[in-house]
Motif scaffolding. Structure first.
Motif, PDB file in Angstrom:
ATOM      1  N   GLY A 173       0.799  -1.222   0.000  1.00  0.00           N
ATOM      2  CA  GLY A 173       0.000   0.000   0.000  1.00  0.00           C
ATOM      3  C   GLY A 173       0.829   1.268   0.000  1.00  0.00           C
ATOM      4  N   ALA A 174       1.897   1.283  -0.798  1.00  0.00           N
ATOM      5  CA  ALA A 174       2.773   2.460  -0.826  1.00  0.00           C
ATOM      6  C   ALA A 174       3.424   2.586  -2.200  1.00  0.00           C
ATOM      7  CB  ALA A 174       3.844   2.340   0.247  1.00  0.00           C
ATOM      8  N   PHE A 175       3.841   3.805  -2.494  1.00  0.00           N
ATOM      9  CA  PHE A 175       4.634   4.060  -3.693  1.00  0.00           C
ATOM     10  C   PHE A 175       6.096   3.902  -3.313  1.00  0.00           C
ATOM     11  CE2 PHE A 175       0.708   5.887  -5.049  1.00  0.00           C
ATOM     12  CZ  PHE A 175       0.726   5.783  -6.430  1.00  0.00           C
ATOM     13  N   THR A 176       6.802   3.100  -4.076  1.00  0.00           N
ATOM     14  CA  THR A 176       8.209   2.836  -3.777  1.00  0.00           C
ATOM     15  C   THR A 176       9.040   3.008  -5.043  1.00  0.00           C
ATOM     16  OG1 THR A 176       7.946   0.476  -4.248  1.00  0.00           O
ATOM     17  CG2 THR A 176       7.654   1.170  -1.954  1.00  0.00           C
ATOM     18  N   VAL A 177      10.332   3.219  -4.840  1.00  0.00           N
ATOM     19  CA  VAL A 177      11.252   3.272  -5.977  1.00  0.00           C
ATOM     20  C   VAL A 177      11.382   1.843  -6.491  1.00  0.00           C
ATOM     21  CG1 VAL A 177      13.601   3.777  -6.712  1.00  0.00           C
ATOM     22  CG2 VAL A 177      12.468   5.260  -5.063  1.00  0.00           C
ATOM     23  N   ALA A 178      11.095   1.677  -7.755  1.00  0.00           N
ATOM     24  CA  ALA A 178      11.149   0.337  -8.352  1.00  0.00           C
ATOM     25  C   ALA A 178      11.537   0.482  -9.811  1.00  0.00           C
ATOM     26  CB  ALA A 178       9.790  -0.345  -8.224  1.00  0.00           C
ATOM     27  N   GLU A 179      11.860  -0.628 -10.412  1.00  0.00           N
ATOM     28  CA  GLU A 179      12.214  -0.637 -11.828  1.00  0.00           C
ATOM     29  C   GLU A 179      10.961  -0.329 -12.649  1.00  0.00           C
ATOM     30  OE1 GLU A 179      14.839  -0.560 -14.746  1.00  0.00           O
ATOM     31  OE2 GLU A 179      15.362  -0.963 -12.673  1.00  0.00           O
ATOM     32  N   ILE A 180      11.095   0.640 -13.531  1.00  0.00           N
ATOM     33  CA  ILE A 180       9.990   1.062 -14.390  1.00  0.00           C
ATOM     34  C   ILE A 180      10.361   0.710 -15.824  1.00  0.00           C
ATOM     35  CG2 ILE A 180       8.565   3.028 -15.102  1.00  0.00           C
ATOM     36  CD1 ILE A 180       8.418   2.555 -12.097  1.00  0.00           C
ATOM     37  N   PRO A 181       9.427   0.119 -16.589  1.00  0.00           N
ATOM     38  CA  PRO A 181       9.733  -0.201 -17.990  1.00  0.00           C
ATOM     39  C   PRO A 181      10.119   1.053 -18.784  1.00  0.00           C
ATOM     40  CG  PRO A 181       7.664  -1.208 -17.313  1.00  0.00           C
ATOM     41  CD  PRO A 181       8.089  -0.315 -16.203  1.00  0.00           C
ATOM     42  N   SER A 182      10.986   0.883 -19.760  1.00  0.00           N
ATOM     43  CA  SER A 182      11.503   2.012 -20.540  1.00  0.00           C
ATOM     44  C   SER A 182      10.402   2.755 -21.294  1.00  0.00           C
ATOM     45  CB  SER A 182      12.587   1.553 -21.502  1.00  0.00           C
ATOM     46  OG  SER A 182      12.061   0.604 -22.407  1.00  0.00           O
ATOM     47  N   ASN A 183       9.373   2.031 -21.743  1.00  0.00           N
ATOM     48  CA  ASN A 183       8.299   2.724 -22.453  1.00  0.00           C
ATOM     49  C   ASN A 183       7.539   3.686 -21.537  1.00  0.00           C
ATOM     50  OD1 ASN A 183       7.196   0.521 -21.046  1.00  0.00           O
ATOM     51  ND2 ASN A 183       5.501   0.342 -22.472  1.00  0.00           N
ATOM     52  N   ILE A 184       7.461   3.377 -20.255  1.00  0.00           N
ATOM     53  CA  ILE A 184       6.814   4.276 -19.301  1.00  0.00           C
ATOM     54  C   ILE A 184       7.758   5.428 -18.951  1.00  0.00           C
ATOM     55  CG2 ILE A 184       5.730   4.447 -17.030  1.00  0.00           C
ATOM     56  CD1 ILE A 184       4.221   2.710 -19.163  1.00  0.00           C
ATOM     57  N   ILE A 185       9.040   5.143 -18.851  1.00  0.00           N
ATOM     58  CA  ILE A 185      10.026   6.200 -18.601  1.00  0.00           C
ATOM     59  C   ILE A 185       9.992   7.226 -19.729  1.00  0.00           C
ATOM     60  CG2 ILE A 185      12.500   6.670 -18.405  1.00  0.00           C
ATOM     61  CD1 ILE A 185      11.450   5.430 -15.902  1.00  0.00           C
ATOM     62  N   SER A 186       9.699   6.776 -20.951  1.00  0.00           N
ATOM     63  CA  SER A 186       9.654   7.704 -22.084  1.00  0.00           C
ATOM     64  C   SER A 186       8.553   8.748 -21.931  1.00  0.00           C
ATOM     65  CB  SER A 186       9.469   6.935 -23.391  1.00  0.00           C
ATOM     66  OG  SER A 186       8.177   6.375 -23.454  1.00  0.00           O
ATOM     67  N   LEU A 187       7.568   8.485 -21.090  1.00  0.00           N
ATOM     68  CA  LEU A 187       6.518   9.470 -20.840  1.00  0.00           C
ATOM     69  C   LEU A 187       7.062  10.724 -20.155  1.00  0.00           C
ATOM     70  CD1 LEU A 187       3.416   7.439 -19.622  1.00  0.00           C
ATOM     71  CD2 LEU A 187       3.620   8.775 -21.691  1.00  0.00           C
ATOM     72  N   VAL A 188       8.158  10.584 -19.414  1.00  0.00           N
ATOM     73  CA  VAL A 188       8.719  11.724 -18.682  1.00  0.00           C
ATOM     74  C   VAL A 188       9.006  12.875 -19.629  1.00  0.00           C
ATOM     75  CG1 VAL A 188      10.649  12.534 -17.266  1.00  0.00           C
ATOM     76  CG2 VAL A 188       9.661  10.289 -16.856  1.00  0.00           C
ATOM     77  N   SER A 189       9.624  12.591 -20.763  1.00  0.00           N
ATOM     78  CA  SER A 189       9.937  13.668 -21.712  1.00  0.00           C
ATOM     79  C   SER A 189       8.660  14.294 -22.258  1.00  0.00           C
ATOM     80  CB  SER A 189      10.812  13.157 -22.847  1.00  0.00           C
ATOM     81  OG  SER A 189      10.137  12.137 -23.549  1.00  0.00           O
ATOM     82  N   LYS A 190       7.628  13.505 -22.462  1.00  0.00           N
ATOM     83  CA  LYS A 190       6.365  14.044 -22.947  1.00  0.00           C
ATOM     84  C   LYS A 190       5.696  14.920 -21.888  1.00  0.00           C
ATOM     85  CE  LYS A 190       5.543  10.055 -25.906  1.00  0.00           C
ATOM     86  NZ  LYS A 190       4.745   8.852 -26.130  1.00  0.00           N
ATOM     87  N   LEU A 191       5.836  14.542 -20.633  1.00  0.00           N
ATOM     88  CA  LEU A 191       5.184  15.272 -19.551  1.00  0.00           C
ATOM     89  C   LEU A 191       5.923  16.550 -19.170  1.00  0.00           C
ATOM     90  CD1 LEU A 191       4.211  12.246 -17.293  1.00  0.00           C
ATOM     91  CD2 LEU A 191       2.754  13.499 -18.888  1.00  0.00           C
ATOM     92  N   LYS A 192       7.164  16.697 -19.603  1.00  0.00           N
ATOM     93  CA  LYS A 192       7.940  17.898 -19.269  1.00  0.00           C
ATOM     94  C   LYS A 192       7.476  19.125 -20.041  1.00  0.00           C
ATOM     95  CE  LYS A 192      12.091  15.807 -17.496  1.00  0.00           C
ATOM     96  NZ  LYS A 192      13.508  15.631 -17.591  1.00  0.00           N
ATOM     97  N   ASP A 193       6.814  18.925 -21.163  1.00  0.00           N
ATOM     98  CA  ASP A 193       6.320  20.045 -21.962  1.00  0.00           C
ATOM     99  C   ASP A 193       4.842  20.259 -21.634  1.00  0.00           C
ATOM    100  OD1 ASP A 193       5.794  22.005 -23.782  1.00  0.00           O
ATOM    101  OD2 ASP A 193       6.003  20.716 -25.548  1.00  0.00           O
ATOM    102  N   PRO A 194       4.523  21.278 -20.810  1.00  0.00           N
ATOM    103  CA  PRO A 194       3.132  21.477 -20.379  1.00  0.00           C
ATOM    104  C   PRO A 194       2.149  21.676 -21.526  1.00  0.00           C
ATOM    105  CG  PRO A 194       4.614  23.012 -19.256  1.00  0.00           C
ATOM    106  CD  PRO A 194       5.421  22.290 -20.275  1.00  0.00           C
ATOM    107  N   ALA A 195       2.601  22.204 -22.634  1.00  0.00           N
ATOM    108  CA  ALA A 195       1.702  22.445 -23.766  1.00  0.00           C
ATOM    109  C   ALA A 195       1.264  21.142 -24.433  1.00  0.00           C
ATOM    110  CB  ALA A 195       2.383  23.344 -24.784  1.00  0.00           C
TER     111      ALA A 195
END
Length: 187
Positions: free
Chosen positions: A100-122
């Motif tokens: 029942g908690a958020f923890t640091v864990a291995e995230i698949p690369s396709n999900i990590i790729s969302l970070v760059s998309k989310l950095k641009d607020p527009a």
């Protein structure tokens, strides 16, 4: 004369039937879209939690909302996971339902790729179909409204900016549940 009247009557009856079927198809398509939207919105809006809980790493409210959603949805396996991308954290956090908690864990690369998309607020979207993921921005709490001002004259509209963003909750959906169970049930 009789054949002419019968032809005219059959043509009008066919047009009326075609129009009725067209209206029914439109109504069925609207109902289908509404039902699908209702299911997806329940998955999205249910997890809008207090932004302070993210800063404190207090997962009690999130766990309550997750349990409520899971107990009240017809498709409890629709969500296959949650990932939180904080603005200030170096690593994304993955929700572990067992503890029942958020923890640091291995995230698949396709999900990590969302970070760059989310950095641009527009360019931030609510749904990313390539990852089959809903994205919920988590904003800092706003100051309470102190005064209400009503303008009676026409003029430049007042622009309200969204509060600062502290991160994004990515809700990973199970494509097989959507295509194999939800869509056939709605059809």
């Amino acid at each position: 004369l009789f054949l002419g009247l019968q032809y005219n009557w059959l043509r009008q009856a066919g047009e009326a039937e075609r129009e009725r079927m067209h209206r029914r198809a439109d109504a069925d398509a609207r109902n289908f879209a509404d039902d699908l939207n209702r299911e997806v919105q329940a998955a999205l809006f249910n997890f809008q939690t207090d932004p302070a809980s993210w800063a404190r790493s207090d997962w009690a409210e999130f766990n309550e909302r997750y349990a409520y959603w899971k107990g009240n949805t017809q498709y409890p396996d629709l969500i296959r996971g949650f990932v939180f991308f904080g603005k200030d954290s170096a690593r994304p956090l993955r929700y572990d339902a067992a503890i029942g908690a958020f923890t640091v864990a291995e995230i698949p690369s396709n999900i990590i790729s969302l970070v760059s998309k989310l950095k641009d607020p527009a360019n931030v979207k609510t749904f990313y179909d390539d990852e089959f993921a809903l994205v919920l921005p988590i904003h800092k709490p706003e100051r309470a409204v102190e005064n209400i001002l009503i303008r009676r004259s026409a003029g430049e509209p007042v622009k309200f900016d969204m509060p600062a963003n502290i991160g994004f909750l990515v809700i990973l959906l199970d494509k097989d549940v959507v295509t194999g169970r939800i869509l056939p049930d709605l059809i």
